[in-house]
Design a protein around this motif. Structure first.
Motif, PDB file in Angstrom:
ATOM      1  N   GLY A   1       0.805  -1.220   0.000  1.00 26.00           N
ATOM      2  CA  GLY A   1       0.000   0.000   0.000  1.00 26.00           C
ATOM      3  C   GLY A   1       0.831   1.259   0.000  1.00 26.00           C
ATOM      4  N   ASP A   2       0.137   2.388   0.265  1.00 26.33           N
ATOM      5  CA  ASP A   2       0.815   3.684   0.360  1.00 26.33           C
ATOM      6  C   ASP A   2       1.224   3.926   1.813  1.00 26.33           C
ATOM      7  N   SER A   3       1.825   5.074   2.068  1.00 25.15           N
ATOM      8  CA  SER A   3       2.365   5.277   3.413  1.00 25.15           C
ATOM      9  C   SER A   3       1.255   5.350   4.463  1.00 25.15           C
ATOM     10  N   TYR A   4       0.085   5.870   4.092  1.00 25.26           N
ATOM     11  CA  TYR A   4      -1.010   5.912   5.070  1.00 25.26           C
ATOM     12  C   TYR A   4      -1.539   4.491   5.345  1.00 25.26           C
ATOM     13  N   GLY A   5      -1.823   3.755   4.286  1.00 25.54           N
ATOM     14  CA  GLY A   5      -2.377   2.395   4.445  1.00 25.54           C
ATOM     15  C   GLY A   5      -1.434   1.486   5.221  1.00 25.54           C
ATOM     16  N   LEU A   6      -0.146   1.605   4.933  1.00 24.60           N
ATOM     17  CA  LEU A   6       0.805   0.730   5.630  1.00 24.60           C
ATOM     18  C   LEU A   6       0.956   1.151   7.097  1.00 24.60           C
ATOM     19  N   SER A   7       0.857   2.450   7.375  1.00 22.05           N
ATOM     20  CA  SER A   7       0.919   2.892   8.787  1.00 22.05           C
ATOM     21  C   SER A   7      -0.273   2.316   9.544  1.00 22.05           C
ATOM     22  N   LYS A   8      -1.434   2.316   8.897  1.00 23.88           N
ATOM     23  CA  LYS A   8      -2.629   1.744   9.550  1.00 23.88           C
ATOM     24  C   LYS A   8      -2.443   0.263   9.815  1.00 23.88           C
ATOM     25  N   LYS A   9      -1.870  -0.449   8.829  1.00 26.13           N
ATOM     26  CA  LYS A   9      -1.625  -1.887   9.009  1.00 26.13           C
ATOM     27  C   LYS A   9      -0.645  -2.103  10.155  1.00 26.13           C
ATOM     28  N   ALA A  10       0.383  -1.270  10.232  1.00 26.39           N
ATOM     29  CA  ALA A  10       1.366  -1.397  11.319  1.00 26.39           C
ATOM     30  C   ALA A  10       0.681  -1.168  12.662  1.00 26.39           C
ATOM     31  N   LYS A  11      -0.202  -0.182  12.712  1.00 29.07           N
ATOM     32  CA  LYS A  11      -0.908   0.155  13.954  1.00 29.07           C
ATOM     33  C   LYS A  11      -1.801  -1.005  14.407  1.00 29.07           C
ATOM     34  N   GLU A  12      -2.420  -1.698  13.446  1.00 25.34           N
ATOM     35  CA  GLU A  12      -3.388  -2.756  13.786  1.00 25.34           C
ATOM     36  C   GLU A  12      -2.737  -4.124  13.950  1.00 25.34           C
ATOM     37  N   SER A  13      -1.454  -4.230  13.633  1.00 20.03           N
ATOM     38  CA  SER A  13      -0.827  -5.555  13.547  1.00 20.03           C
ATOM     39  C   SER A  13      -0.728  -6.266  14.909  1.00 20.03           C
ATOM     40  N   HIS A  14      -0.952  -7.599  14.894  1.00 18.21           N
ATOM     41  CA  HIS A  14      -0.752  -8.412  16.105  1.00 18.21           C
ATOM     42  C   HIS A  14       0.540  -9.203  16.040  1.00 18.21           C
ATOM     43  N   ALA A  15       1.340  -8.973  15.026  1.00 15.80           N
ATOM     44  CA  ALA A  15       2.601  -9.728  14.891  1.00 15.80           C
ATOM     45  C   ALA A  15       3.605  -9.268  15.950  1.00 15.80           C
ATOM     46  N   ASP A  16       4.607 -10.121  16.215  1.00 11.84           N
ATOM     47  CA  ASP A  16       5.683  -9.718  17.135  1.00 11.84           C
ATOM     48  C   ASP A  16       6.749  -8.910  16.405  1.00 11.84           C
ATOM     49  N   VAL A  17       6.878  -9.212  15.111  1.00 12.71           N
ATOM     50  CA  VAL A  17       7.948  -8.578  14.322  1.00 12.71           C
ATOM     51  C   VAL A  17       7.320  -7.966  13.064  1.00 12.71           C
ATOM     52  N   ILE A  18       7.701  -6.709  12.776  1.00 16.74           N
ATOM     53  CA  ILE A  18       7.250  -6.065  11.532  1.00 16.74           C
ATOM     54  C   ILE A  18       8.482  -5.810  10.672  1.00 16.74           C
ATOM     55  N   VAL A  19       8.485  -6.379   9.470  1.00 17.34           N
ATOM     56  CA  VAL A  19       9.563  -6.074   8.510  1.00 17.34           C
ATOM     57  C   VAL A  19       8.971  -5.074   7.536  1.00 17.34           C
ATOM     58  N   PHE A  20       9.594  -3.888   7.433  1.00 18.78           N
ATOM     59  CA  PHE A  20       9.031  -2.835   6.586  1.00 18.78           C
ATOM     60  C   PHE A  20       9.920  -2.656   5.368  1.00 18.78           C
ATOM     61  N   SER A  21       9.449  -3.162   4.233  1.00 20.46           N
ATOM     62  CA  SER A  21      10.229  -3.058   3.005  1.00 20.46           C
ATOM     63  C   SER A  21       9.793  -1.797   2.262  1.00 20.46           C
ATOM     64  N   ALA A  22      10.542  -0.727   2.490  1.00 17.14           N
ATOM     65  CA  ALA A  22      10.215   0.580   1.886  1.00 17.14           C
ATOM     66  C   ALA A  22      11.435   1.466   2.125  1.00 17.14           C
ATOM     67  N   VAL A  23      11.253   2.539   2.881  1.00 17.09           N
ATOM     68  CA  VAL A  23      12.376   3.410   3.245  1.00 17.09           C
ATOM     69  C   VAL A  23      12.318   3.659   4.759  1.00 17.09           C
ATOM     70  N   ARG A  24      13.411   4.228   5.273  1.00 15.57           N
ATOM     71  CA  ARG A  24      13.609   4.300   6.728  1.00 15.57           C
ATOM     72  C   ARG A  24      12.456   5.007   7.462  1.00 15.57           C
ATOM     73  N   PHE A  25      11.986   6.157   6.934  1.00 19.52           N
ATOM     74  CA  PHE A  25      10.984   6.908   7.706  1.00 19.52           C
ATOM     75  C   PHE A  25       9.700   6.096   7.873  1.00 19.52           C
ATOM     76  N   MET A  26       9.409   5.193   6.921  1.00 19.62           N
ATOM     77  CA  MET A  26       8.182   4.390   7.051  1.00 19.62           C
ATOM     78  C   MET A  26       8.372   3.338   8.150  1.00 19.62           C
ATOM     79  N   ALA A  27       9.565   2.725   8.187  1.00 15.79           N
ATOM     80  CA  ALA A  27       9.845   1.752   9.253  1.00 15.79           C
ATOM     81  C   ALA A  27       9.830   2.453  10.607  1.00 15.79           C
ATOM     82  N   GLU A  28      10.378   3.658  10.653  1.00 15.56           N
ATOM     83  CA  GLU A  28      10.363   4.421  11.919  1.00 15.56           C
ATOM     84  C   GLU A  28       8.931   4.714  12.365  1.00 15.56           C
ATOM     85  N   THR A  29       8.065   5.030  11.394  1.00 19.99           N
ATOM     86  CA  THR A  29       6.668   5.317  11.752  1.00 19.99           C
ATOM     87  C   THR A  29       6.008   4.073  12.343  1.00 19.99           C
TER      88      THR A  29
END
Ligand code: 13P
Ligand code: SF4
Length: 337
Positions: A68-96
């Motif tokens: 998705g886009d940066s908003y959609g992926l931030s929402k997915k990160a916020k809702e995630s129940h996983a223990d580990v999130i691998v963010f394949s994009a750029v640094r600021f998105m992983a930081e978010t």
């Protein structure tokens, strides 16, 4: 897990620059062992992989749990129940993702995940600006570091920047760091009869700032009926001539709903690849400019961070920065609701 045949079905219509360069079934076969190892590690570590729309299609269509886009992926990160999130994009998105999930492990597999916007302003710059503009609400584009977000009031993305700046009750806004996006906001609000004092930082996206309005004139002359889609990081002279302006996911949805069958896109060319794959019956032309940062992602690096992450790949944030940046990002979700 995706099979080589399924992956080939997704990749076969994507033109990788030169029309004679296309994905082959043999190439998909060669990717399978790495994909299998990644899928096994995802299960073992209860990990999810988030992949931005610009990232290489062999990643996008194989190991991604969410795209998705940066908003959609931030929402997915916020809702995630996983223990580990691998963010394949750029640094600021992983930081978010880390701002939103301080207790989870967030891994950035990209060895070169910069962004010309995020790298163009520091927290110290914002501190100085706040002294100069004490009455302004500081709105930051999501393309900023966590330290910069921590100094700002409200975060926005390309999918909600116009609406959120309009909604903010203060008429004095400092928007950073994308000057071109800020100029587009000013023009948009003017058309809507909204008058705000909007001050801008002078940052740009090195990919989108290059596009020129003349290329749109040329395309309209040569291809009758073509629909022109552009990203709001483009200059106002480009945005003025477009039929549709939106985030990467909004452009995708727009194409899905559009009755037209040919499109010209002014954005990073990874999105054209996704669209060629999703809508093989439609024709896509556009820039083939790559974001060197987004294109530094690889399946090998995703495997390597899941197997054995080095400290550089594990996102850590100072707790005070994290909590102040969280307030700024949560304000975006509040305004979006
Ligand atoms: P989107 O949020 O539209 O995906 O954009 C992010 C980005 O970096 C565009 O260059
Ligand atoms: Fe940053 Fe531009 Fe790359 Fe997007 S395309 S990540 S704004 S440098």
């Amino acid at each position: 897990m995706v099979t080589a045949e399924q992956l080939y079905e997704k990749l076969k219509n994507i033109r990788t620059g030169n029309p004679v360069c296309q994905f082959t079934r043999e190439h998909c076969d060669r990717l399978l062992p790495t994909i299998k190892k990644i899928e096994d590690l995802k299960r073992e570590k209860n990990a999810v992989i988030l992949v931005h729309n610009y990232v290489a299609p062999e990643i996008f269509y194989s190991v991604a749990d969410y795209t998705g886009d940066s908003y959609g992926l931030s929402k997915k990160a916020k809702e995630s129940h996983a223990d580990v999130i691998v963010f394949s994009a750029v640094r600021f998105m992983a930081e978010t993702a880390k701002i939103l999930n301080p207790e989870k492990t967030v891994l950035d597999p990209n060895p070169n995940g910069g962004c010309s916007l995020a790298d163009g302003i520091t927290a110290a710059d914002v501190t100085r600006l706040r002294e100069k503009f004490p009455d302004h609400t500081f709105v930051c584009y999501i393309n900023t570091t966590a330290a910069v977000k921590a100094q700002c009031d409200v975060c926005v993305t390309s999918s909600n920047v116009y609406a959120i700046i309009e909604k903010i009750p203060n008429d004095k806004i400092y928007f950073l760091p994308d000057r071109l996006m800020g100029e587009n906001v000013i023009n948009h609000l003017k058309v809507r009869g909204v008058n705000k004092d909007i001050q801008l930082w002078d940052g740009t996206c090195y990919v989108h700032e290059e596009y020129q309005p003349e290329s749109i004139d040329q395309v309209r002359k040569n291809f009758a009926g073509v629909e022109i889609l552009v990203h709001p990081e483009c200059s106002p002279s480009v945005v003025d001539k477009a039929d549709y302006v939106g985030s990467t996911s909004q452009m995708l949805s727009h194409v899905r709903e559009s009755r037209r069958d040919s499109f010209f896109l002014l954005t990073e060319c990874g999105l054209s690849g996704v669209l060629q794959s999703e809508f093989p019956e439609k024709t896509f032309a556009g820039s083939c400019t790559l974001c060197k940062y987004m294109k530094s992602n690889s399946l090998e690096d995703i495997l390597s961070v899941l197997e054995n992450p080095s400290p550089h790949h594990v996102i850590t944030l100072n707790p005070e920065i994290q909590s102040r940046a969280l307030h700024c990002v949560n304000q975006m979700f509040n305004y979006s609701n």
